[in-house]
Design a protein around this motif. Structure first.
Motif, PDB file in Angstrom:
ATOM      1  N   UNK A 258       0.852  -1.191   0.000  1.00  0.00           N
ATOM      2  CA  UNK A 258       0.000   0.000   0.000  1.00  0.00           C
ATOM      3  C   UNK A 258       0.886   1.237   0.000  1.00  0.00           C
ATOM      4  N   UNK A 259       0.573   2.177  -0.908  1.00  0.00           N
ATOM      5  CA  UNK A 259       1.381   3.391  -1.004  1.00  0.00           C
ATOM      6  C   UNK A 259       2.748   3.153  -1.586  1.00  0.00           C
ATOM      7  N   UNK A 260       2.868   2.164  -2.446  1.00  0.00           N
ATOM      8  CA  UNK A 260       4.169   1.835  -3.033  1.00  0.00           C
ATOM      9  C   UNK A 260       4.084   1.920  -4.551  1.00  0.00           C
ATOM     10  N   UNK A 261       5.240   1.922  -5.167  1.00  0.00           N
ATOM     11  CA  UNK A 261       5.372   1.883  -6.619  1.00  0.00           C
ATOM     12  C   UNK A 261       6.298   0.739  -6.984  1.00  0.00           C
ATOM     13  N   UNK A 262       5.994   0.084  -8.093  1.00  0.00           N
ATOM     14  CA  UNK A 262       6.813  -1.023  -8.592  1.00  0.00           C
ATOM     15  C   UNK A 262       7.436  -0.559  -9.894  1.00  0.00           C
ATOM     16  N   UNK A 263       8.759  -0.599  -9.964  1.00  0.00           N
ATOM     17  CA  UNK A 263       9.452  -0.076 -11.140  1.00  0.00           C
ATOM     18  C   UNK A 263      10.722  -0.866 -11.392  1.00  0.00           C
ATOM     19  N   UNK A 264      11.169  -0.818 -12.646  1.00  0.00           N
ATOM     20  CA  UNK A 264      12.442  -1.448 -12.990  1.00  0.00           C
ATOM     21  C   UNK A 264      13.578  -0.616 -12.414  1.00  0.00           C
ATOM     22  N   UNK A 265      14.660  -1.265 -12.114  1.00  0.00           N
ATOM     23  CA  UNK A 265      15.786  -0.556 -11.502  1.00  0.00           C
ATOM     24  C   UNK A 265      17.094  -1.077 -12.081  1.00  0.00           C
ATOM     25  N   UNK A 266      18.133  -0.266 -11.956  1.00  0.00           N
ATOM     26  CA  UNK A 266      19.468  -0.648 -12.406  1.00  0.00           C
ATOM     27  C   UNK A 266      20.187  -1.368 -11.274  1.00  0.00           C
ATOM     28  N   UNK A 267      20.649  -2.550 -11.570  1.00  0.00           N
ATOM     29  CA  UNK A 267      21.358  -3.346 -10.565  1.00  0.00           C
ATOM     30  C   UNK A 267      22.396  -4.201 -11.277  1.00  0.00           C
ATOM     31  N   UNK A 268      23.250  -4.788 -10.457  1.00  0.00           N
ATOM     32  CA  UNK A 268      24.264  -5.663 -11.036  1.00  0.00           C
ATOM     33  C   UNK A 268      23.641  -6.919 -11.628  1.00  0.00           C
ATOM     34  N   UNK A 269      22.458  -7.280 -11.129  1.00  0.00           N
ATOM     35  CA  UNK A 269      21.769  -8.458 -11.626  1.00  0.00           C
ATOM     36  C   UNK A 269      20.778  -8.063 -12.729  1.00  0.00           C
ATOM     37  N   UNK A 270      20.633  -8.930 -13.699  1.00  0.00           N
ATOM     38  CA  UNK A 270      19.677  -8.692 -14.771  1.00  0.00           C
ATOM     39  C   UNK A 270      18.271  -9.072 -14.315  1.00  0.00           C
ATOM     40  N   UNK A 271      17.262  -8.451 -14.946  1.00  0.00           N
ATOM     41  CA  UNK A 271      15.845  -8.671 -14.638  1.00  0.00           C
ATOM     42  C   UNK A 271      15.516  -8.265 -13.203  1.00  0.00           C
ATOM     43  N   UNK A 272      16.038  -7.126 -12.790  1.00  0.00           N
ATOM     44  CA  UNK A 272      15.797  -6.631 -11.432  1.00  0.00           C
ATOM     45  C   UNK A 272      14.705  -5.570 -11.445  1.00  0.00           C
ATOM     46  N   UNK A 273      13.912  -5.519 -10.399  1.00  0.00           N
ATOM     47  CA  UNK A 273      12.903  -4.484 -10.199  1.00  0.00           C
ATOM     48  C   UNK A 273      12.802  -4.202  -8.701  1.00  0.00           C
ATOM     49  N   UNK A 274      12.178  -3.077  -8.374  1.00  0.00           N
ATOM     50  CA  UNK A 274      12.163  -2.629  -6.984  1.00  0.00           C
ATOM     51  C   UNK A 274      10.763  -2.236  -6.563  1.00  0.00           C
ATOM     52  N   UNK A 275      10.468  -2.473  -5.277  1.00  0.00           N
ATOM     53  CA  UNK A 275       9.233  -2.002  -4.646  1.00  0.00           C
ATOM     54  C   UNK A 275       9.629  -0.862  -3.730  1.00  0.00           C
ATOM     55  N   UNK A 276       9.200   0.355  -4.054  1.00  0.00           N
ATOM     56  CA  UNK A 276       9.589   1.539  -3.309  1.00  0.00           C
ATOM     57  C   UNK A 276       8.363   2.175  -2.663  1.00  0.00           C
ATOM     58  N   UNK A 277       8.564   2.729  -1.468  1.00  0.00           N
ATOM     59  CA  UNK A 277       7.495   3.391  -0.725  1.00  0.00           C
ATOM     60  C   UNK A 277       7.798   4.878  -0.622  1.00  0.00           C
ATOM     61  N   UNK A 278       6.723   5.659  -0.513  1.00  0.00           N
ATOM     62  CA  UNK A 278       6.870   7.101  -0.384  1.00  0.00           C
ATOM     63  C   UNK A 278       7.414   7.444   1.011  1.00  0.00           C
ATOM     64  N   UNK A 279       8.105   8.537   1.045  1.00  0.00           N
ATOM     65  CA  UNK A 279       8.640   8.995   2.326  1.00  0.00           C
ATOM     66  C   UNK A 279      10.155   8.864   2.387  1.00  0.00           C
TER      67      UNK A 279
ATOM     68  N   UNK B 100      12.082   1.999   3.206  1.00  0.00           N
ATOM     69  CA  UNK B 100      12.839   0.854   2.713  1.00  0.00           C
ATOM     70  C   UNK B 100      12.385   0.498   1.312  1.00  0.00           C
ATOM     71  N   UNK B 101      13.325   0.062   0.496  1.00  0.00           N
ATOM     72  CA  UNK B 101      13.028  -0.399  -0.862  1.00  0.00           C
ATOM     73  C   UNK B 101      13.429  -1.865  -0.962  1.00  0.00           C
ATOM     74  N   UNK B 102      12.591  -2.623  -1.614  1.00  0.00           N
ATOM     75  CA  UNK B 102      12.843  -4.049  -1.805  1.00  0.00           C
ATOM     76  C   UNK B 102      13.269  -4.257  -3.259  1.00  0.00           C
TER      77      UNK B 102
END
Length: 270
Positions: free
Chosen positions: A70-91, A95-97
């Motif tokens: 709840x109150x999060x965004x799911x987006x692709x992200x740049x990482x050392x691993x391929x096919x990575x994405x992140x769950x980020x919260x406002x504020x 914490x980002x997963x």
């Protein structure tokens, strides 16, 4: 937000429907002082509603973590691993997963499922469905108020009458002269009407029949001598119902009178 761990663990492992499930590699958080690189742990993730559980193994009986989407965004992200994405919260400081899928198709499926898991998204979907329902009800009410089938039938009737060839003949009152009908648009009918003669698509009335003549030249209506019984019938009888037969009927009488005149000429009587 407080959660009952026993209730949450039971909901994670019960037979309730699962929206999405599969293995993902989860980035391990480390203290900044001891951070020398990113490491990932392979975990079994289960999505139910807006709750994302993850287990150490697929057969584990209790989850090791939970993410409330709840109150999060799911987006692709740049990482050392391929096919990575992140769950980020406002504020600030939230914490980002960071998660890594096994392939492109798996990554797209997870991003799509996680983006639709929150109640905010479901609220938008419900509003859109309510709007479509209102528009459908208005369209149905407008259709019920409009004429159902009269419009199509009336338009077909207008098209039929707009073609002169398809228009029904206009009836005219029957006029009697010399005790016979002189003109009617009804075609070949019984007594009181005459037959229609068509000439180049136009209807013409037949000429008026002359009065009957006797042998003595009177107009009493008695037939001339020498006529057959069929010739003594009415000009509008079934045998002489059409104009051509009516013409032949009077022609027979004239032929008899002509033969009588020729015989008198031969005998020398003027």
């Amino acid at each position: 937000m407080k959660l009952n761990e026993r209730s949450v663990a039971h909901y994670a492992t019960c037979d309730s429907p699962t929206d999405h499930a599969g293995f993902l590699r989860k980035q391990v958080e480390r203290h900044p002082v001891h951070h020398h690189g990113s490491s990932y742990q392979r975990r079994w993730f289960v999505l139910k509603g807006n709750l994302l559980f993850y287990f150490e193994e697929q057969e584990s009986q209790e989850p090791v973590g939970l993410v409330v989407l709840e109150g999060c965004t799911v987006e692709l992200c740049e990482a050392t691993e391929e096919f990575a994405f992140a769950i980020r919260f406002d504020g600030t400081g939230a914490r980002a997963y960071v998660l890594v899928a096994d392939g492109q198709a798996a990554m797209e499926a997870w991003v799509k499922a996680l983006s639709r898991a929150s109640f905010d998204y479901m609220r938008l979907v419900v509003r859109e469905l309510q709007k479509q329902l209102e528009e459908a009800c208005k369209s149905l009410a407008a259709c019920c108020k409009s004429p159902r089938r009269s419009s199509s039938s009336s338009s077909g009737r207008k098209r039929h009458l707009s073609n002169p060839a398809l228009q029904p003949p206009q009836e005219k009152p029957t006029t009697l002269e010399n005790s016979y009908s002189t003109w009617s648009s009804g075609g070949c009918v019984a007594v009181g009407a005459t037959c229609i003669d068509y000439d180049m698509g136009q209807t013409k009335p037949p000429p008026l029949p002359p009065r009957r003549r006797t042998a003595a030249g009177s107009a009493t209506g008695s037939p001339a001598p020498g006529l057959s019984p069929a010739m003594r019938e009415s000009p509008v009888s079934p045998e002489t119902i059409c104009f051509s037969k009516l013409h032949n009927w009077y022609g027979q009488e004239i032929a008899v009178l002509r033969r009588e005149w020729q015989e008198r000429q031969k005998r020398g009587h003027p």
